[in-house]
Design a protein around this motif. Structure first.
Motif, PDB file in Angstrom:
ATOM      1  N   ARG A  82      24.203   7.917 -30.475  1.00 37.70           N
ATOM      2  CA  ARG A  82      24.386   6.502 -30.762  1.00 37.70           C
ATOM      3  C   ARG A  82      25.333   6.412 -31.958  1.00 37.70           C
ATOM      4  NH1 ARG A  82      18.785   3.434 -31.372  1.00 37.70           N
ATOM      5  NH2 ARG A  82      20.196   1.624 -31.346  1.00 37.70           N
ATOM      6  N   LEU A  83      25.948   5.251 -32.143  1.00 39.27           N
ATOM      7  CA  LEU A  83      26.893   5.071 -33.238  1.00 39.27           C
ATOM      8  C   LEU A  83      26.339   4.122 -34.287  1.00 39.27           C
ATOM      9  CD1 LEU A  83      28.869   6.348 -31.100  1.00 39.27           C
ATOM     10  CD2 LEU A  83      30.665   5.045 -32.265  1.00 39.27           C
ATOM     11  N   ALA A  84      26.551   4.474 -35.560  1.00 37.86           N
ATOM     12  CA  ALA A  84      26.144   3.582 -36.642  1.00 37.86           C
ATOM     13  C   ALA A  84      26.953   2.289 -36.594  1.00 37.86           C
ATOM     14  CB  ALA A  84      26.330   4.278 -37.990  1.00 37.86           C
ATOM     15  N   ASP A  85      28.215   2.387 -36.179  1.00 38.42           N
ATOM     16  CA  ASP A  85      29.078   1.216 -36.010  1.00 38.42           C
ATOM     17  C   ASP A  85      29.259   0.985 -34.515  1.00 38.42           C
ATOM     18  OD1 ASP A  85      30.971  -0.754 -35.906  1.00 38.42           O
ATOM     19  OD2 ASP A  85      32.520   0.335 -37.022  1.00 38.42           O
ATOM     20  N   PRO A  86      28.602  -0.040 -33.954  1.00 37.61           N
ATOM     21  CA  PRO A  86      28.648  -0.226 -32.503  1.00 37.61           C
ATOM     22  C   PRO A  86      29.889  -0.951 -31.992  1.00 37.61           C
ATOM     23  CG  PRO A  86      27.262  -1.903 -33.456  1.00 37.61           C
ATOM     24  CD  PRO A  86      27.717  -1.032 -34.606  1.00 37.61           C
ATOM     25  N   THR A  87      30.844  -1.266 -32.855  1.00 34.47           N
ATOM     26  CA  THR A  87      32.025  -2.013 -32.431  1.00 34.47           C
ATOM     27  C   THR A  87      32.736  -1.290 -31.288  1.00 34.47           C
ATOM     28  OG1 THR A  87      32.342  -2.819 -34.686  1.00 34.47           O
ATOM     29  CG2 THR A  87      34.194  -3.042 -33.180  1.00 34.47           C
ATOM     30  N   THR A  88      32.994  -2.009 -30.208  1.00 31.99           N
ATOM     31  CA  THR A  88      33.652  -1.418 -29.047  1.00 31.99           C
ATOM     32  C   THR A  88      35.097  -1.900 -28.936  1.00 31.99           C
ATOM     33  OG1 THR A  88      33.141  -3.144 -27.427  1.00 31.99           O
ATOM     34  CG2 THR A  88      31.415  -1.512 -27.886  1.00 31.99           C
ATOM     35  N   THR A  89      35.787  -1.355 -27.954  1.00 28.82           N
ATOM     36  CA  THR A  89      37.153  -1.798 -27.665  1.00 28.82           C
ATOM     37  C   THR A  89      37.157  -3.133 -26.936  1.00 28.82           C
ATOM     38  OG1 THR A  89      37.245  -0.718 -25.504  1.00 28.82           O
ATOM     39  CG2 THR A  89      37.858   0.616 -27.433  1.00 28.82           C
ATOM     40  N   GLY A  90      35.988  -3.561 -26.483  1.00 25.63           N
ATOM     41  CA  GLY A  90      35.869  -4.784 -25.691  1.00 25.63           C
ATOM     42  C   GLY A  90      35.902  -4.554 -24.201  1.00 25.63           C
ATOM     43  N   ALA A  91      36.174  -3.321 -23.777  1.00 21.79           N
ATOM     44  CA  ALA A  91      36.237  -3.020 -22.352  1.00 21.79           C
ATOM     45  C   ALA A  91      34.828  -3.030 -21.742  1.00 21.79           C
ATOM     46  CB  ALA A  91      36.886  -1.665 -22.119  1.00 21.79           C
ATOM     47  N   PRO A  92      34.693  -3.454 -20.490  1.00 21.09           N
ATOM     48  CA  PRO A  92      33.379  -3.469 -19.843  1.00 21.09           C
ATOM     49  C   PRO A  92      32.875  -2.063 -19.546  1.00 21.09           C
ATOM     50  CG  PRO A  92      35.082  -4.015 -18.266  1.00 21.09           C
ATOM     51  CD  PRO A  92      35.764  -3.954 -19.602  1.00 21.09           C
ATOM     52  N   VAL A  93      31.542  -1.953 -19.413  1.00 24.07           N
ATOM     53  CA  VAL A  93      30.897  -0.656 -19.199  1.00 24.07           C
ATOM     54  C   VAL A  93      29.870  -0.788 -18.077  1.00 24.07           C
ATOM     55  CG1 VAL A  93      29.603   1.228 -20.259  1.00 24.07           C
ATOM     56  CG2 VAL A  93      31.164  -0.143 -21.664  1.00 24.07           C
TER      57      VAL A  93
ATOM     58  N   ARG B 276      18.861   2.488 -22.662  1.00 20.67           N
ATOM     59  CA  ARG B 276      18.797   1.037 -22.885  1.00 20.67           C
ATOM     60  C   ARG B 276      19.246   0.689 -24.301  1.00 20.67           C
ATOM     61  NH1 ARG B 276      16.250  -1.424 -18.669  1.00 20.67           N
ATOM     62  NH2 ARG B 276      14.781  -0.180 -17.420  1.00 20.67           N
ATOM     63  N   GLN B 277      18.856   1.484 -25.288  1.00 26.92           N
ATOM     64  CA  GLN B 277      19.290   1.248 -26.668  1.00 26.92           C
ATOM     65  C   GLN B 277      20.806   1.366 -26.793  1.00 26.92           C
ATOM     66  OE1 GLN B 277      16.952   4.266 -28.687  1.00 26.92           O
ATOM     67  NE2 GLN B 277      15.420   2.763 -29.347  1.00 26.92           N
ATOM     68  N   ILE B 278      21.367   2.373 -26.158  1.00 25.56           N
ATOM     69  CA  ILE B 278      22.818   2.561 -26.202  1.00 25.56           C
ATOM     70  C   ILE B 278      23.527   1.366 -25.581  1.00 25.56           C
ATOM     71  CG2 ILE B 278      24.703   3.958 -25.258  1.00 25.56           C
ATOM     72  CD1 ILE B 278      22.787   6.400 -25.558  1.00 25.56           C
ATOM     73  N   CYS B 279      23.005   0.883 -24.464  1.00 23.92           N
ATOM     74  CA  CYS B 279      23.620  -0.287 -23.826  1.00 23.92           C
ATOM     75  C   CYS B 279      23.504  -1.527 -24.706  1.00 23.92           C
ATOM     76  CB  CYS B 279      22.988  -0.521 -22.458  1.00 23.92           C
ATOM     77  SG  CYS B 279      23.436   0.735 -21.236  1.00 23.92           S
ATOM     78  N   ASP B 280      22.386  -1.677 -25.406  1.00 23.12           N
ATOM     79  CA  ASP B 280      22.254  -2.789 -26.354  1.00 23.12           C
ATOM     80  C   ASP B 280      23.271  -2.651 -27.487  1.00 23.12           C
ATOM     81  OD1 ASP B 280      20.217  -3.965 -24.919  1.00 23.12           O
ATOM     82  OD2 ASP B 280      18.608  -3.088 -26.124  1.00 23.12           O
ATOM     83  N   ASP B 281      23.496  -1.407 -27.957  1.00 23.86           N
ATOM     84  CA  ASP B 281      24.521  -1.169 -28.988  1.00 23.86           C
ATOM     85  C   ASP B 281      25.888  -1.636 -28.492  1.00 23.86           C
ATOM     86  OD1 ASP B 281      22.593   0.052 -30.578  1.00 23.86           O
ATOM     87  OD2 ASP B 281      23.194   2.099 -30.028  1.00 23.86           O
TER      88      ASP B 281
END
Length: 341
Positions: free
Chosen positions: A186-197, A214-219
């Motif tokens: 998991r990442l401390a900073d969950p900021t994504t590129t905005g692309a769908p997953v 599920r936690q990762i998807c919430d991140d």
């Protein structure tokens, strides 16, 4: 094929002879995040199998396909590549282990020798390769990963990981798909590129922690990506060829790490930092599950996930402004089924 190349000159997919185009591009071989350089001084040559549609109508949407620890399999990565090309996509199956002389090595040895960061390096190098291909729309390149590669596909959706490999470049993946991906980081900073997953996992898969998935998807959602999480009543690798249960001796569902904002891999909950290959080996040994996990094919589920994959990739293509694949949408079908080929 040999130990340095898992890409066959020809294969048979649903009774059809296929000759993938073998290509080579420059990557790097980091073991830890701090080893990564957007412009490495000593490139690592990596090869892959490139599949293109018979007809190229405008800049194509494309897909990078990354293997699991089992390596590039004709019945999985190469079959997906061929069938995605039939559906109108350029597809590049990356051979990370073959490029490092480990194609024939046991899975656990591959996990010890080639880190997730090397796989990510190859995936981003493949993205650069496809983005520079004259037939490809660089704004519509997706990333599909299986198992170990599925974990890498999810990681590549985070902005911190993207900039670690690409620096100031605006290049990014247009979408990320994880098939039964490991649930380790998991990442401390969950900021994504905005692309769908799109994340697909099996509740009977003892190699994946569903609660942590599920936690990762919430991140990812908190970080800015639309996430479609699908949990099926399935074992690991439901799109494989194992009709009967096949047992694998070790599992990684119990291994949990955090990637800090300064790119350190920290083991949960001990807070130990991975600082070397030796410490990584130690943590794998300490946290490996001796109960293992099971693999079994599910043909009906495979057809369902094929449809989910195509729908996701068509949405990515539309979002990226790529030439949409032809309207009949040739189905991917089930491995080994000529009727669905």
């Amino acid at each position: 094929m040999n130990a340095n190349n898992s890409i066959p000159e020809a294969l048979v997919v649903c009774g059809e002879a296929v000759r993938p185009q073998r290509v080579e591009f420059e990557s790097q071989n980091p073991f830890l995040p701090e080893d990564v350089s957007p412009e490495p001084e000593t490139p690592t040559p990596v090869h892959g199998a490139l599949f293109l549609p018979e007809r190229v109508e405008g800049p194509l949407p494309a897909v990078v396909i990354l293997q699991g620890l089992g390596g590039v399999k004709p019945e999985r990565e190469l079959t997906y590549g061929h069938k995605l090309a039939r559906a109108g996509f350029a597809a590049l199956a990356v051979d990370s282990f073959g490029a490092r002389g480990l194609a024939a090595s046991p899975d656990f040895w591959k996990a010890l020798r080639v880190s997730t960061w090397a796989l990510l390096a190859d995936a981003f190098a493949a993205l650069r390769f496809l983005a520079g291909h004259p037939a490809v729309n660089p704004d519509a390149v997706g990333f599909i990963g299986f198992s170990w590669g599925g974990m890498a596909s999810v990681l590549a959706a985070y902005e911190q990981v993207r900039t670690t490999f690409l620096g100031d470049s605006d290049l990014r993946f247009g979408g990320h798909v994880s098939y039964y991906g490991c649930s380790i980081p998991r990442l401390a900073d969950p900021t994504t590129t905005g692309a769908p997953v799109l994340v697909m996992a099996g509740r009977r898969d003892a190699n994946v922690s569903v609660p942590r998935t599920r936690q990762i998807c919430d991140d990812l959602r908190r970080g800015g990506s639309d996430v479609d999480l699908r949990i099926f009543d399935a074992f690991h690798q439901w799109d494989g060829k194992d009709e009967e249960l096949r047992h694998v001796d070790f599992s990684l569902a119990g291994l949990k790490m955090t990637l800090t904002r300064d790119n350190r891999m920290v083991v949960e909950p001990t807070k130990e930092t991975i600082t070397s290959r030796l410490s990584n080996v130690w943590q794998l040994i300490r946290n490996v599950g001796l109960g293992g996990y099971d693999i079994r094919r599910d043909a009906a589920l495979h057809r369902q996930t094929d449809r989910l994959l195509l729908d996701f990739l068509h949405g990515m293509a539309a979002q990226g402004g790529a030439a949409l694949p032809r309207a009949d949408r040739v189905p991917l079908g089930v491995i080994g089924s000529a009727a669905d080929g």
